[in-house]
Design a protein around this motif. Structure first.
Motif, PDB file in Angstrom:
ATOM      1  N   GLY A  61       0.847  -1.191   0.000  1.00 46.89           N
ATOM      2  CA  GLY A  61       0.000   0.000   0.000  1.00 46.89           C
ATOM      3  C   GLY A  61       0.882   1.240   0.000  1.00 46.89           C
ATOM      4  N   ARG A  62       2.011   1.151  -0.727  1.00 46.70           N
ATOM      5  CA  ARG A  62       2.978   2.250  -0.741  1.00 46.70           C
ATOM      6  C   ARG A  62       2.616   3.235  -1.850  1.00 46.70           C
ATOM      7  N   PRO A  63       2.634   4.554  -1.550  1.00 50.25           N
ATOM      8  CA  PRO A  63       2.351   5.526  -2.602  1.00 50.25           C
ATOM      9  C   PRO A  63       3.373   5.396  -3.736  1.00 50.25           C
ATOM     10  N   THR A 121      17.148   9.808  -9.901  1.00 49.02           N
ATOM     11  CA  THR A 121      18.178   9.184  -9.055  1.00 49.02           C
ATOM     12  C   THR A 121      17.729   7.799  -8.596  1.00 49.02           C
ATOM     13  N   VAL A 122      18.710   7.019  -8.143  1.00 46.66           N
ATOM     14  CA  VAL A 122      18.403   5.711  -7.579  1.00 46.66           C
ATOM     15  C   VAL A 122      19.163   5.553  -6.261  1.00 46.66           C
ATOM     16  N   ALA A 123      18.534   4.859  -5.297  1.00 40.23           N
ATOM     17  CA  ALA A 123      19.193   4.547  -4.024  1.00 40.23           C
ATOM     18  C   ALA A 123      19.752   3.130  -4.108  1.00 40.23           C
ATOM     19  N   LEU A 183      17.293  -1.024  13.035  1.00 37.01           N
ATOM     20  CA  LEU A 183      16.837   0.222  12.427  1.00 37.01           C
ATOM     21  C   LEU A 183      17.287   0.214  10.974  1.00 37.01           C
ATOM     22  N   GLU A 184      16.711   1.110  10.170  1.00 36.80           N
ATOM     23  CA  GLU A 184      17.020   1.133   8.747  1.00 36.80           C
ATOM     24  C   GLU A 184      18.389   1.749   8.465  1.00 36.80           C
ATOM     25  N   SER A 185      18.815   1.548   7.205  1.00 38.74           N
ATOM     26  CA  SER A 185      20.089   2.105   6.752  1.00 38.74           C
ATOM     27  C   SER A 185      20.042   3.630   6.740  1.00 38.74           C
ATOM     28  N   ILE A 196      22.713  13.788   4.271  1.00 41.02           N
ATOM     29  CA  ILE A 196      21.962  12.669   4.827  1.00 41.02           C
ATOM     30  C   ILE A 196      20.474  12.979   4.703  1.00 41.02           C
ATOM     31  N   LEU A 197      19.743  12.094   4.043  1.00 39.90           N
ATOM     32  CA  LEU A 197      18.303  12.284   3.897  1.00 39.90           C
ATOM     33  C   LEU A 197      17.555  11.558   5.008  1.00 39.90           C
ATOM     34  N   ARG A 198      18.116  10.438   5.430  1.00 37.13           N
ATOM     35  CA  ARG A 198      17.502   9.696   6.535  1.00 37.13           C
ATOM     36  C   ARG A 198      18.628   9.216   7.449  1.00 37.13           C
ATOM     37  N   PRO A 251      11.199  10.637   0.915  1.00 40.64           N
ATOM     38  CA  PRO A 251       9.870  10.394   1.451  1.00 40.64           C
ATOM     39  C   PRO A 251       9.900   9.765   2.837  1.00 40.64           C
ATOM     40  N   GLY A 252      10.959   9.032   3.139  1.00 40.68           N
ATOM     41  CA  GLY A 252      11.058   8.441   4.468  1.00 40.68           C
ATOM     42  C   GLY A 252      11.110   9.505   5.541  1.00 40.68           C
ATOM     43  N   MET A 253      11.347  10.745   5.128  1.00 44.72           N
ATOM     44  CA  MET A 253      11.420  11.816   6.093  1.00 44.72           C
ATOM     45  C   MET A 253      10.047  12.407   6.384  1.00 44.72           C
TER      46      MET A 253
HETATM   47  O1  TXA Z   1      17.776  -0.628   5.876  1.00 46.38           O
HETATM   48  C1  TXA Z   1      17.066  -0.296   4.929  1.00 46.38           C
HETATM   49  O2  TXA Z   1      17.278   0.734   4.254  1.00 46.38           O
HETATM   50  C2  TXA Z   1      15.891  -1.207   4.567  1.00 46.38           C
HETATM   51  C3  TXA Z   1      16.437  -2.550   4.138  1.00 46.38           C
HETATM   52  C4  TXA Z   1      15.369  -3.494   3.682  1.00 46.38           C
HETATM   53  O3  TXA Z   1      17.419  -2.348   3.165  1.00 46.38           O
HETATM   54  N1  TXA Z   1      15.092  -0.614   3.549  1.00 46.38           N
HETATM   55  C5  TXA Z   1      14.291   0.444   3.762  1.00 46.38           C
HETATM   56  O4  TXA Z   1      13.585   0.816   2.628  1.00 46.38           O
HETATM   57  O5  TXA Z   1      14.199   1.006   4.834  1.00 46.38           O
HETATM   58  P1  TXA Z   1      12.358   1.818   2.688  1.00 46.38           P
HETATM   59  O6  TXA Z   1      11.773   1.860   1.333  1.00 46.38           O
HETATM   60  O7  TXA Z   1      11.462   1.444   3.777  1.00 46.38           O
HETATM   61  O8  TXA Z   1      13.055   3.192   2.928  1.00 46.38           O
HETATM   62  C6  TXA Z   1      13.905   3.701   1.925  1.00 46.38           C
HETATM   63  C7  TXA Z   1      13.992   5.190   2.052  1.00 46.38           C
HETATM   64  C8  TXA Z   1      12.659   5.820   1.838  1.00 46.38           C
HETATM   65  O9  TXA Z   1      12.578   6.928   2.710  1.00 46.38           O
HETATM   66  C9  TXA Z   1      12.743   6.267   0.392  1.00 46.38           C
HETATM   67  O10 TXA Z   1      11.928   7.362   0.127  1.00 46.38           O
HETATM   68  C10 TXA Z   1      14.204   6.638   0.270  1.00 46.38           C
HETATM   69  O11 TXA Z   1      14.878   5.660   1.020  1.00 46.38           O
HETATM   70  N2  TXA Z   1      14.647   6.567  -1.123  1.00 46.38           N
HETATM   71  C11 TXA Z   1      14.675   5.490  -1.938  1.00 46.38           C
HETATM   72  N3  TXA Z   1      15.106   5.834  -3.170  1.00 46.38           N
HETATM   73  C12 TXA Z   1      15.350   7.149  -3.128  1.00 46.38           C
HETATM   74  C13 TXA Z   1      15.798   8.118  -4.088  1.00 46.38           C
HETATM   75  N4  TXA Z   1      16.094   7.789  -5.333  1.00 46.38           N
HETATM   76  N5  TXA Z   1      15.929   9.395  -3.677  1.00 46.38           N
HETATM   77  C14 TXA Z   1      15.634   9.749  -2.407  1.00 46.38           C
HETATM   78  N6  TXA Z   1      15.204   8.905  -1.456  1.00 46.38           N
HETATM   79  C15 TXA Z   1      15.058   7.638  -1.819  1.00 46.38           C
END
Ligand code: TXA
Ligand code: MG
Length: 355
Positions: A61-63, A121-123, A183-185, A196-198, A251-253
């Motif tokens: 249910g992710r936007p 961009t890509v993460a 906790l997340e990365s 740092i974004l998150r 968006p995680g922010m």
């Molecule tokens: O530890 C982690 O990062 C975990 C494990 C599974 O690797 N993953 C995780 O993914 O926490 P997610 O989707 O829950 O959070 C990823 C964050 C989100 O805030 C997303 O918006 C951001 O990273 N993100 C992903 N791709 C991005 C991009 N191209 N630009 C900016 N932010 C991005």
């Protein structure tokens, strides 16, 4: 549509080949597989298959405007997915990969729009967990994987958490036991001055040591700590009205991420006054203290949390999830210290407490 979800236990250090092979085969067929990383459980799909990535959004249910982190084995695989590899990426990956650091870089044409939410961009990150690494090697694919929870819920640190959020929506869960980091990365944007974004398991000080310069922090965060989320959601992001259409920079922010379903509030350290007040109102209160509490409050359910940040991080999501299922009315958390080791924990607690 519901599917039948298989849960398969694997050894966290030496995962069974048969289970890994099956999971890799499912990924190659465009199916969804949840797996443990050193941070939290991820919900994986073939990152090069837009339809498979679309299933991640549907299951959670992710936007659609929230991009997904792509998991790779290492630098070699990462470089195929980006347009450039600046010196900061070289230094940071040689120090922290495999590990809980996600780099934002300009994407290459190989990365589908679904992964990046249409953005430029890509993460990328290389996870440091034997199960995740075995899966990446067996599938021989980059794996797009957000945390394996329903959107806005607390990230899963156990296979049971994944099951309770996503059973019936995904094809397989590799159960490798609790994830060590909890906790997340850390997400760092390298498309300009490192920012740092998150905040996450790797601290700004660790990054500064490697880069020889301090990374910028999200604007709501000072060196001293984290501002209260009521005052903003982190970065100066597109306003709420444009959420449905614009890829978010981080968006995680967004406030109200990582939230348990029970109302949570943070209180000043060392005092049980607020807990007392809530108990007197007849509420069932769980009180998360840092070390043994100073006050004895009959009726409050005291949970003594570890005094060091790493142990605290590895437990906090599990504690929040078990409190949801035991049915308390309120979670009161003693605010952790205002120093950098606790930055990510403070960030998540403040987000969880946003109403
Ligand atoms: O530890 C982690 O990062 C975990 C494990 C599974 O690797 N993953 C995780 O993914 O926490 P997610 O989707 O829950 O959070 C990823 C964050 C989100 O805030 C997303 O918006 C951001 O990273 N993100 C992903 N791709 C991005 C991009 N191209 N630009 C900016 N932010 C991005
Ligand atoms: Mg998440």
């Amino acid at each position: 549509m519901t599917v039948s979800t298989r849960i398969v236990q694997v050894d966290s250090q030496m995962p069974q080949e048969q289970a890994i092979k099956l999971a890799a085969e499912l990924l190659r067929q465009g199916r969804l597989v949840a797996f443990p990383t050193e941070s939290v459980y991820g919900l994986g799909a073939n990152a090069l298959d837009a339809a498979a990535v679309g299933r991640i959004f549907a299951a959670k249910g992710r936007p659609a405007n929230n991009p997904i982190i792509v998991h790779v084995l290492g630098e070699h695989e990462a470089r195929e997915l980006v347009d450039c590899w600046p010196w900061e990426a070289r230094r940071l990956t040689s120090e922290f990969w495999p590990g809980p650091l996600s780099l934002i870089l300009p994407r290459s044409a190989r990365v589908p729009d679904a992964v990046t939410a249409g953005g430029p961009t890509v993460a990328l990150r290389a996870p440091n967990h034997p199960v995740a690494m075995a899966l990446l090697a067996a599938a021989s694919l980059p794996i797009a994987a957000p945390s394996a929870n329903l959107a806005t819920h607390v990230s899963p640190t156990r296979a049971e958490h994944v099951w309770s959020d996503l059973a019936g929506q995904i094809d397989m869960i590799l159960d490798g036991g609790p994830t060590p980091g909890g906790l997340e990365s850390t997400v760092i944007d390298l498309t300009g001055e490192p920012r740092i974004l998150r905040p996450g398991l790797i601290t700004p000080a660790q990054i500064e040591l490697v880069l020889g310069k301090a990374p910028l922090l999200p604007t709501s965060m000072t060196q001293a700590g984290v501002s209260h989320p009521e005052h903003g959601s982190g970065l100066s992001q597109p306003a709420v009205h444009s959420l449905e259409t614009t890829p978010l920079r981080s968006p995680g922010m967004l406030a109200r991420h990582y939230a348990p379903s029970v109302p949570l509030e943070c209180t000043e350290p060392g005092s049980g006054r607020r807990v007392q007040e809530l108990v007197e109102q007849g509420l069932r209160v769980a009180w998360l203290t840092l070390g043994p509490p100073n006050d004895n409050i009959p009726g409050a359910d005291v949970i003594v949390m570890p005094l060091d940040a790493a142990s605290y991080a590895s437990r906090i999501y599990d504690v929040l999830r078990s409190l949801e299922s035991t049915g308390v009315d309120r979670i009161v958390v003693e605010t952790p210290p205002d120093d950098e080791a606790w930055l990510a924990i403070r960030d998540r607690l403040h987000r969880a407490s946003t109403s």
